[in-house]
Design a protein around this motif. Structure first.
Motif, PDB file in Angstrom:
ATOM      1  N   ARG A   1       1.834   1.832  -3.280  1.00 20.99           N
ATOM      2  CA  ARG A   1       0.889   2.286  -4.454  1.00 20.99           C
ATOM      3  C   ARG A   1       0.677   3.540  -3.898  1.00 20.99           C
ATOM      4  O   ARG A   1       0.249   4.604  -5.140  1.00 20.99           O
ATOM      5  CB  ARG A   1      -0.296   1.203  -4.421  1.00 20.99           C
ATOM      6  CG  ARG A   1      -0.030   0.026  -4.870  1.00 20.99           C
ATOM      7  CD  ARG A   1      -0.938  -1.074  -4.547  1.00 20.99           C
ATOM      8  NE  ARG A   1      -2.452  -0.688  -5.380  1.00 20.99           N
ATOM      9  CZ  ARG A   1      -3.615  -1.409  -5.334  1.00 20.99           C
ATOM     10  NH1 ARG A   1      -3.444  -2.608  -4.543  1.00 20.99           N
ATOM     11  NH2 ARG A   1      -4.711  -0.888  -5.861  1.00 20.99           N
ATOM     12  N   LEU A   2       0.691   4.208  -2.746  1.00 25.38           N
ATOM     13  CA  LEU A   2       0.188   5.386  -2.320  1.00 25.38           C
ATOM     14  C   LEU A   2       1.046   6.275  -2.911  1.00 25.38           C
ATOM     15  O   LEU A   2       0.783   7.570  -3.350  1.00 25.38           O
ATOM     16  CB  LEU A   2       0.182   5.591  -0.790  1.00 25.38           C
ATOM     17  CG  LEU A   2      -1.368   4.983  -0.302  1.00 25.38           C
ATOM     18  CD1 LEU A   2      -1.082   4.938   1.141  1.00 25.38           C
ATOM     19  CD2 LEU A   2      -2.616   5.892  -0.732  1.00 25.38           C
TER      20      LEU A   2
ATOM     21  N   ALA B   1      -2.544  11.799   0.349  1.00 25.03           N
ATOM     22  CA  ALA B   1      -2.834  10.386   0.217  1.00 25.03           C
ATOM     23  C   ALA B   1      -2.765   9.712   1.172  1.00 25.03           C
ATOM     24  O   ALA B   1      -3.792   8.830   1.456  1.00 25.03           O
ATOM     25  CB  ALA B   1      -1.921   9.940  -1.291  1.00 25.03           C
TER      26      ALA B   1
ATOM     27  N   LEU C   1      -8.046   2.679  -1.380  1.00 20.61           N
ATOM     28  CA  LEU C   1      -6.870   2.648  -1.901  1.00 20.61           C
ATOM     29  C   LEU C   1      -7.164   2.918  -3.352  1.00 20.61           C
ATOM     30  O   LEU C   1      -6.589   3.717  -4.050  1.00 20.61           O
ATOM     31  CB  LEU C   1      -5.909   1.297  -1.738  1.00 20.61           C
ATOM     32  CG  LEU C   1      -4.598   1.439  -2.512  1.00 20.61           C
ATOM     33  CD1 LEU C   1      -3.892   2.656  -1.861  1.00 20.61           C
ATOM     34  CD2 LEU C   1      -3.847   0.259  -2.261  1.00 20.61           C
ATOM     35  N   GLN C   2      -8.054   2.177  -3.813  1.00 22.32           N
ATOM     36  CA  GLN C   2      -8.371   2.563  -5.299  1.00 22.32           C
ATOM     37  C   GLN C   2      -9.108   3.725  -5.773  1.00 22.32           C
ATOM     38  O   GLN C   2      -8.648   4.354  -6.704  1.00 22.32           O
ATOM     39  CB  GLN C   2      -9.484   1.295  -5.911  1.00 22.32           C
ATOM     40  CG  GLN C   2      -8.808  -0.051  -5.886  1.00 22.32           C
ATOM     41  CD  GLN C   2      -9.211  -0.715  -4.323  1.00 22.32           C
ATOM     42  OE1 GLN C   2      -9.490  -0.047  -3.432  1.00 22.32           O
ATOM     43  NE2 GLN C   2      -9.034  -1.953  -4.379  1.00 22.32           N
TER      44      GLN C   2
ATOM     45  N   SER D   1       4.312   4.777 -12.034  1.00 19.24           N
ATOM     46  CA  SER D   1       3.846   3.471 -11.865  1.00 19.24           C
ATOM     47  C   SER D   1       4.815   2.851 -10.519  1.00 19.24           C
ATOM     48  O   SER D   1       5.701   3.466 -10.371  1.00 19.24           O
ATOM     49  CB  SER D   1       4.128   2.711 -13.075  1.00 19.24           C
ATOM     50  OG  SER D   1       5.590   2.592 -13.221  1.00 19.24           O
ATOM     51  N   ARG D   2       4.469   1.718 -10.335  1.00 19.34           N
ATOM     52  CA  ARG D   2       5.322   1.222  -8.808  1.00 19.34           C
ATOM     53  C   ARG D   2       6.495   0.867  -9.557  1.00 19.34           C
ATOM     54  O   ARG D   2       7.702   0.954  -8.822  1.00 19.34           O
ATOM     55  CB  ARG D   2       4.421  -0.015  -8.568  1.00 19.34           C
ATOM     56  CG  ARG D   2       3.219   0.324  -7.335  1.00 19.34           C
ATOM     57  CD  ARG D   2       2.668  -0.905  -6.929  1.00 19.34           C
ATOM     58  NE  ARG D   2       3.403  -1.604  -6.140  1.00 19.34           N
ATOM     59  CZ  ARG D   2       3.284  -2.873  -5.421  1.00 19.34           C
ATOM     60  NH1 ARG D   2       2.103  -3.482  -6.069  1.00 19.34           N
ATOM     61  NH2 ARG D   2       4.083  -3.586  -4.797  1.00 19.34           N
TER      62      ARG D   2
ATOM     63  N   GLU E   1      -5.898   6.159  -5.645  1.00 19.75           N
ATOM     64  CA  GLU E   1      -5.299   5.756  -6.835  1.00 19.75           C
ATOM     65  C   GLU E   1      -5.736   6.461  -7.970  1.00 19.75           C
ATOM     66  O   GLU E   1      -5.396   7.051  -8.954  1.00 19.75           O
ATOM     67  CB  GLU E   1      -4.914   4.670  -7.153  1.00 19.75           C
ATOM     68  CG  GLU E   1      -4.129   4.046  -6.161  1.00 19.75           C
ATOM     69  CD  GLU E   1      -3.760   2.523  -6.462  1.00 19.75           C
ATOM     70  OE1 GLU E   1      -2.486   2.040  -6.445  1.00 19.75           O
ATOM     71  OE2 GLU E   1      -4.749   1.592  -6.492  1.00 19.75           O
TER      72      GLU E   1
ATOM     73  N   GLU F   1       0.782  -1.082   0.048  1.00 23.00           N
ATOM     74  CA  GLU F   1      -0.032   0.079  -0.001  1.00 23.00           C
ATOM     75  C   GLU F   1       0.896   1.076   0.105  1.00 23.00           C
ATOM     76  O   GLU F   1       0.504   2.210  -0.767  1.00 23.00           O
ATOM     77  CB  GLU F   1      -1.092   0.040   1.132  1.00 23.00           C
ATOM     78  CG  GLU F   1      -1.893  -0.728   1.026  1.00 23.00           C
ATOM     79  CD  GLU F   1      -3.321  -0.606   1.715  1.00 23.00           C
ATOM     80  OE1 GLU F   1      -3.469   0.797   2.027  1.00 23.00           O
ATOM     81  OE2 GLU F   1      -4.212  -1.324   1.702  1.00 23.00           O
TER      82      GLU F   1
ATOM     83  N   ARG G   1      -6.134   7.691   2.950  1.00 24.83           N
ATOM     84  CA  ARG G   1      -6.105   6.217   3.474  1.00 24.83           C
ATOM     85  C   ARG G   1      -6.265   5.954   4.660  1.00 24.83           C
ATOM     86  O   ARG G   1      -6.946   5.056   5.335  1.00 24.83           O
ATOM     87  CB  ARG G   1      -4.716   5.643   2.981  1.00 24.83           C
ATOM     88  CG  ARG G   1      -4.690   4.042   2.985  1.00 24.83           C
ATOM     89  CD  ARG G   1      -5.765   3.348   2.217  1.00 24.83           C
ATOM     90  NE  ARG G   1      -6.017   2.133   2.378  1.00 24.83           N
ATOM     91  CZ  ARG G   1      -6.860   1.536   2.544  1.00 24.83           C
ATOM     92  NH1 ARG G   1      -8.045   1.938   3.241  1.00 24.83           N
ATOM     93  NH2 ARG G   1      -6.865  -0.254   2.700  1.00 24.83           N
TER      94      ARG G   1
ATOM     95  N   ALA H   1       1.042   6.736  -6.771  1.00 20.47           N
ATOM     96  CA  ALA H   1      -0.180   7.265  -7.204  1.00 20.47           C
ATOM     97  C   ALA H   1       0.148   8.984  -7.070  1.00 20.47           C
ATOM     98  O   ALA H   1      -0.215   9.871  -7.874  1.00 20.47           O
ATOM     99  CB  ALA H   1      -1.300   6.981  -6.594  1.00 20.47           C
TER     100      ALA H   1
END
Length: 309
Positions: free
Chosen positions: A43-44, A75, A85-86, A52-53, A89, A40, A79, A47
């Protein structure tokens, strides 16, 4: 003469690296008790930095400017407040389609991708792409996947929510999809269709959470995803009943009905399907975790002797 300080007077201290930011976010998420803090955190941060990761991982030594660090902090705050999370993002991948994801519609789940596997297997036995009806189109995930994969050449997507239809339109434009027609429908669904309108395929991920279960859902779902897309009434089957009762009259001979269902609802949905004389090959299939999750049936010529109800 005294020389200037080494490094230059007034030089701003270097900011943290991307790797250090990720590590700090991970610690915050761990303290908050999130289940997958490393993933997470990546990803946070990705975003918030519009990466991208993989790009984030490859550039971990780069410094993060203050404005970008502020975006990361926003962000993380969202959360920790419990937002999905989606939604933070802003996008979610569903099979081969990337969708905008926000509070206007349910977040597409992996189980629904498995529903599309069953539909794709049915399509392989046909000569031509189907004309399809997607009931509860939401973000457009199912409808756009059907078009993207050549399972359907035309999809009519129905939804009771004007906000969800707006999101589906945006996702259709984003995907450059052709062949999707979106319509508002009333609670009883079928008046949204013309009197003679029929289809080769009807597919739906309808609301199937019981009203009693609503309060027990995880807050990330209950407090942020639209209730109209989840709450299926007292037994969770209100919308399912309407779909099964109306589908035989809207399916062409040889057409198919596919539904995502709650994992305890298989016996009840199977009874609904078996009570329809013009349906056959009724079945319940399991998801990858072995849970009953999908129901299906084919449209056949009505039998001379109706089945016992």
């Amino acid at each position: 003469m005294t020389g200037a300080p080494r490094g230059g007077a007034g030089r701003r201290p270097a900011g943290p690296t991307r790797r250090e930011i990720v590590q700090g976010v991970r610690r915050e998420l761990e303290l908050a008790g999130l289940e997958a803090p490393r993933v997470e955190a990546e990803r946070l941060v990705a975003a918030a930095l519009a990466l991208s990761r993989s790009e984030l991982g490859a550039s971990g030594g780069e410094r993060v400017e203050p404005a970008a660090a502020t975006e990361v902090a926003r962000a993380v705050s969202r959360r920790l407040e419990g937002q999905p999370l989606q939604y933070i993002e802003g996008t979610v991948d569903f099979r081969r389609v990337r969708l905008v994801s926000d509070g206007r519609a349910l977040i597409p789940r992996p189980e629904t991708e498995q529903l599309l596997d069953l539909v794709a297997a049915w399509r392989r036995g046909r000569d031509a792409p189907a004309e399809a009806l997607d009931i509860g189109v939401g973000s457009g995930a199912i409808a756009l996947a059907l078009l993207d994969e050549g399972i359907a050449s035309r999809v009519v997507g129905l939804d009771i929510s004007a906000a969800a239809l707006d999101l589906a339109r945006a996702n259709a434009r984003r995907a450059g999809a052709e062949g999707l027609e979106l319509r508002a429908c009333p609670p009883d669904i079928w008046p949204a269709l013309g009197p003679a309108e029929d289809f080769d395929l009807i597919v739906s991920n309808p609301p199937y959470v019981t009203t009693g279960e609503w309060a027990t859902l995880e807050p990330v779902v209950r407090d942020h995803e639209p209730r109209v897309a989840l709450d299926g009434g007292e037994d969770g089957l209100d919308v399912m009943r309407m779909i099964v009762a109306g589908a035989p009259g809207r399916l062409r001979e040889g057409g198919a009905l596919f539904l995502e269902i709650g994992m305890s609802q298989g016996p009840a949905v199977l009874r609904f399907l078996q009570a329809e004389a013009s349906l056959s090959e009724e079945g319940i299939a399991t998801d990858l975790a072995g849970r009953p999750r999908f129901a299906s049936a084919l449209r056949v010529t009505p039998r001379t002797v109706p089945r016992a109800r």
